[in-house]
Enzyme design. Structure first.
Site, PDB file in Angstrom:
ATOM      1  CB  CYS A   2      -0.857   0.039   1.245  1.00 63.85           C
ATOM      2  SG  CYS A   2      -1.749  -1.466   1.565  1.00 63.85           S
ATOM      3  NE  ARG A  27       4.696   1.494  -1.391  1.00 67.34           N
ATOM      4  CZ  ARG A  27       5.690   1.548  -0.518  1.00 67.34           C
ATOM      5  NH1 ARG A  27       6.780   2.208  -0.812  1.00 67.34           N
ATOM      6  NH2 ARG A  27       5.603   0.943   0.638  1.00 67.34           N
ATOM      7  CD1 TRP A  78      -0.823  -5.679  -3.530  1.00 72.18           C
ATOM      8  CD2 TRP A  78      -0.690  -6.603  -1.495  1.00 72.18           C
ATOM      9  NE1 TRP A  78      -0.372  -6.965  -3.672  1.00 72.18           N
ATOM     10  CE2 TRP A  78      -0.282  -7.554  -2.449  1.00 72.18           C
ATOM     11  CE3 TRP A  78      -0.690  -6.973  -0.153  1.00 72.18           C
ATOM     12  CZ2 TRP A  78       0.120  -8.836  -2.115  1.00 72.18           C
ATOM     13  CZ3 TRP A  78      -0.284  -8.255   0.199  1.00 72.18           C
ATOM     14  CH2 TRP A  78       0.118  -9.164  -0.777  1.00 72.18           C
ATOM     15  CG  ASN A 104       0.537   1.955   3.864  1.00 74.67           C
ATOM     16  OD1 ASN A 104      -0.561   2.012   3.316  1.00 74.67           O
ATOM     17  ND2 ASN A 104       1.638   2.457   3.332  1.00 74.67           N
ATOM     18  N   GLY A 105      -0.262  -1.318   6.789  1.00 74.30           N
ATOM     19  CA  GLY A 105       0.065  -2.221   7.893  1.00 74.30           C
ATOM     20  C   GLY A 105      -1.132  -3.098   8.216  1.00 74.30           C
ATOM     21  CD  GLU A 485      17.212 -12.333  -9.402  1.00 76.66           C
ATOM     22  OE1 GLU A 485      16.791 -12.937  -8.397  1.00 76.66           O
ATOM     23  OE2 GLU A 485      16.741 -11.250  -9.763  1.00 76.66           O
ATOM     24  CE  LYS A 489      13.668 -10.356 -11.414  1.00 76.61           C
ATOM     25  NZ  LYS A 489      14.394 -10.307 -10.201  1.00 76.61           N
ATOM     26  CD  GLU A 492      10.000 -10.937 -10.110  1.00 65.63           C
ATOM     27  OE1 GLU A 492       9.387 -10.494  -9.147  1.00 65.63           O
ATOM     28  OE2 GLU A 492      11.242 -10.862 -10.216  1.00 65.63           O
ATOM     29  CG  HIS A 508      19.521 -35.860  -7.465  1.00 64.05           C
ATOM     30  ND1 HIS A 508      19.959 -37.126  -7.145  1.00 64.05           N
ATOM     31  CD2 HIS A 508      20.623 -35.159  -7.812  1.00 64.05           C
ATOM     32  CE1 HIS A 508      21.277 -37.178  -7.273  1.00 64.05           C
ATOM     33  NE2 HIS A 508      21.704 -35.994  -7.681  1.00 64.05           N
ATOM     34  CE  LYS A 607      11.246  -2.475  -6.504  1.00 65.17           C
ATOM     35  NZ  LYS A 607      12.002  -3.503  -7.241  1.00 65.17           N
TER      36      LYS A 607
HETATM   37  C1  F6R Z   1      11.930  -9.986  -7.214  1.00 62.41           C
HETATM   38  C2  F6R Z   1      11.882  -9.043  -6.118  1.00 62.41           C
HETATM   39  C3  F6R Z   1      11.644  -9.558  -4.751  1.00 62.41           C
HETATM   40  C4  F6R Z   1      12.442  -8.758  -3.735  1.00 62.41           C
HETATM   41  C5  F6R Z   1      12.067  -9.175  -2.301  1.00 62.41           C
HETATM   42  C6  F6R Z   1      12.906  -8.456  -1.280  1.00 62.41           C
HETATM   43  O1  F6R Z   1      12.210  -9.354  -8.418  1.00 62.41           O
HETATM   44  O2  F6R Z   1      12.010  -7.868  -6.315  1.00 62.41           O
HETATM   45  O3  F6R Z   1      11.934 -10.920  -4.655  1.00 62.41           O
HETATM   46  O4  F6R Z   1      13.803  -8.965  -3.965  1.00 62.41           O
HETATM   47  O5  F6R Z   1      10.713  -8.901  -2.074  1.00 62.41           O
HETATM   48  O6  F6R Z   1      12.759  -7.085  -1.378  1.00 62.41           O
HETATM   49  P1  F6R Z   1      13.819  -6.096  -0.763  1.00 62.41           P
HETATM   50  O7  F6R Z   1      15.077  -6.255  -1.527  1.00 62.41           O
HETATM   51  O8  F6R Z   1      13.219  -4.728  -0.926  1.00 62.41           O
HETATM   52  O9  F6R Z   1      13.969  -6.495   0.665  1.00 62.41           O
END
Ligand code: F6R
Length: 612
Positions: A2, A27, A78, A104-105, A485, A489, A492, A508, A607
């Site tokens: 949020c 976000r 959110w 928020n929260g 990673e 990517k 997501e 395995h 985000k």
């Molecule tokens: C994936 C992504 C998330 C963040 C994770 C941690 O592309 O962005 O997996 O890496 O939510 O976020 P931070 O780095 O802000 O703690």
């Protein structure tokens, strides 16, 4: 997650609020709204869906408050408690309509609060936990908003970042935080409150960050801060170093594309002034580790989530290999709950782009509680993890708006390598090796530029794979975290089910899934273990899985017999993750684009994950 914005000043509030919400869209959210106070009345406009629709609704609104007010609050929600619909969207009003709040929260005891209010004849209309809080604040009100807010907050269990206003006290916003970030931007004759610097930077660079249990009374002339007992508290005014342009996507189709192409500059900023070529070491003064401290570190624990954790794994490998210090990476949520063994000789490194991730923050607190030396590796200056760790290294990658992390990852890895170098030189690495590593780290921007030049070629390859529904990424050594990673990517942003596996682990179990529709992205760079990964890729090919071979420049022959080839610069194993991941970012991006996905705001994702 949020987003919160509040404005009090002389300009049109609804425009500033909606623009602030737009800047926080990245976000992740599913409904939005604004409330404006004018001439003794509060007018509210909200809707389920996007900011664009909210803007149209605001423009079409008949409410005089929405068009005339010079103060108000706004929110992107959110959904956690209750569906993403108009009733559950913020701002929430109390039953009398005299009080409005954005939150928020999570208010954990909201059911209890609602039941108590109900006994006094006050009923909530939404399914949210947040509405209980504004009803409680209104119930506690006598003649002073900040007193009502602190009274109510003393009864709350959970986390909050809130902004509240009442038509009984025009010209005043009250904000408070516990666990959810609040920044106050101080402009000329105006003050902007937000959960994210992105909504503040177009107006001012001077900012104050609330700490947990801080409250602030905000007017157009400034800010007064208190704790919940009404004792004054002082917080520094700091200058935000991001400019408004860096949070706009300009001519790029997506923030993610822009941010991938910013990586050479972002890495330059992350390493600038931090390499000592003469001594073959790095200068990370923010870590505040003396040579004696370095000598005494017994173990390095790296905690983070998602992409940040993957970057931490590269750090784990580098620290063990170069410095000879036992190192482990751990998922932050697991670390905080499994009662880990932590000693004062442990250096705990918390990695977080946002610096607000709830699980990573909790891991920091757990590590501090157990007496470890805790350092933060954050991108957002002044974020909670950066402040609570009190020592660490900023990435200086600039704002990362695309939900899929790209430039933060490469900068995190670059910083982890510099950290490994510093620890290694303080322990066992000879100077000449340090000098060589400095040279390679300094070359990272150039290596990434080389990969970015292949954007069109990678786009061409991506078209062949855009209709697939499953994919595997395989790698070994320093390329194992890159496989993780790359898969993250792809899944997501394209919604293709993708898994990152250690190349040896494939047989395995997961090999059972391979068939002609399951592409394998094999990281076959020229590093130790390549021949073995090559064997694993052959095994996949023998099961009819198409293979995209990622190979080092000059070693193209390795890709013979496979379906597609991506060439990345030849470099030492610890350096390879950075250029290699850039190729995988581009691949994921183009596959997602070909599938018509909402790349910057993938479904269900936020985000910054500020709830557990
Ligand atoms: C994936 C992504 C998330 C963040 C994770 C941690 O592309 O962005 O997996 O890496 O939510 O976020 P931070 O780095 O802000 O703690």
């Amino acid at each position: 997650m949020c987003g919160i914005v509040g404005y009090v000043g002389k300009r049109n509030a609804s425009e500033i609020l909606v623009d602030g919400l737009r800047r926080m869209e990245y976000r992740g959210y599913d409904s939005a709204g604004v409330a404006c106070l004018y001439n003794g009345h509060i007018g509210v406009v909200k809707n389920a869906g996007k900011i664009k629709a909210l803007r149209e609704k605001v423009d079409a609104s008949q409410l005089v408050e929405i068009h005339q007010a010079t103060m108000g609050i706004g929110h992107t929600r959110w959904a956690t408690h209750g569906a993403p619909n108009e009733v559950n969207a913020h701002p929430h009003l109390d039953a009398s309509g005299h009080f409005a709040m954005v939150h928020n929260g999570i208010i954990e005891n909201y059911k209890e609060i609602k039941a108590g209010l109900s006994r006094h004849g006050i009923e909530c209309v939404s399914e949210t936990d947040s509405e209980a809080l504004i009803q409680l604040i209104a119930y506690c009100y006598t003649d002073n908003l900040e007193r009502a807010v602190s009274e109510a907050l003393k009864k709350v269990k959970g986390t909050y970042g809130i902004v509240v206003m009442t038509d009984r006290e025009p010209g005043k916003l009250v904000t408070a935080r516990c666990g959810s970030p609040i920044v106050i931007g101080l402009g000329a004759d105006e003050t902007v409150i937000a959960s994210d610097a992105a909504a503040i930077i177009p107006h001012t660079r001077d900012a104050m960050y609330l700490e947990d249990y801080d409250m602030a009374v905000v007017t157009g002339d400034g800010v007064q801060m208190f704790d919940l007992q009404h004792s004054p508290v002082n917080r520094e005014i700091t200058e935000m170093d991001w400019d408004a342009g860096s949070a706009e996507k300009g001519t790029h189709a997506h923030f993610m594309l822009k941010e991938m192409f910013e990586q050479p500059d972002a890495i330059r900023n992350a390493i600038r002034g931090r390499l000592d070529f003469d001594m073959g070491t790095s200068i990370l003064s923010g870590l505040d580790l003396s040579p004696r401290d370095v000598a005494q570190i017994g173990r390095v624990l790296v905690v983070g989530c998602g992409t940040s954790m993957n970057a931490g794994m590269v750090g784990e490998y580098a620290i063990e290999e170069m410095a000879g210090i036992p190192a482990e990476v751990e998922q932050a949520a697991e670390f905080r709950y499994r009662n880990p063994i932590v000693t004062p000789h442990d250096l705990v490194v918390a990695i977080s782009q946002s610096g607000e991730t709830a699980d990573t923050l909790a891991a920091v607190r757990e590590a501090k509680h157990k007496g470890a030396v805790v350092a933060g590796l954050c991108n957002v200056v002044g974020s909670t993890i950066a402040r609570e760790t009190g020592r660490g290294v900023y990435l200086h990658a600039g704002p990362e708006i695309g939900v899929a992390s790209t430039k933060a990852f490469t900068c995190q890895v670059a910083v982890m390598l510099m950290m490994a170098l510093k620890l290694a030189r303080g322990r066992r690495m000879p100077r000449h090796q340090g000098e060589e590593l400095c040279q390679w780290i300094a070359r990272l921007p150039e290596l990434v530029e080389k990969v970015l030049l292949q954007n069109d070629a990678i786009k061409g390859i991506s078209k062949k794979y855009a209709d697939k529904e499953n994919a595997f990424f395989i790698g070994r050594g320093y390329l194992y975290p890159v496989a993780l990673e790359g898969a993250l990517k792809l899944k997501e942003i394209s919604y293709i089910h993708a898994e990152g596996y250690h190349a040896a682990e494939l047989k395995h179990g997961p090999i059972a899934l391979l068939q002609e529709n399951t592409p394998i992205i094999a990281l076959l760079n020229n590093i130790p273990g390549k021949e073995k990964t090559l064997g694993n890729a052959e095994e996949c090919k023998a099961r009819k899985a198409p293979v995209i071979a990622v190979v080092s420049e000059g070693d193209e022959a390795t890709a013979e017999g496979f379906d597609d080839m991506i060439v990345v610069p030849d470099c030492p194993p610890c350096i390879a993750p950075i250029p290699t991941v850039v190729a995988l970012q581009l691949l994921a991006y183009h596959i997602a684009a070909a599938r018509g996905c909402e790349i910057d705001q993938p479904r269900n994702l936020a985000k910054s994950v500020t709830v557990e």
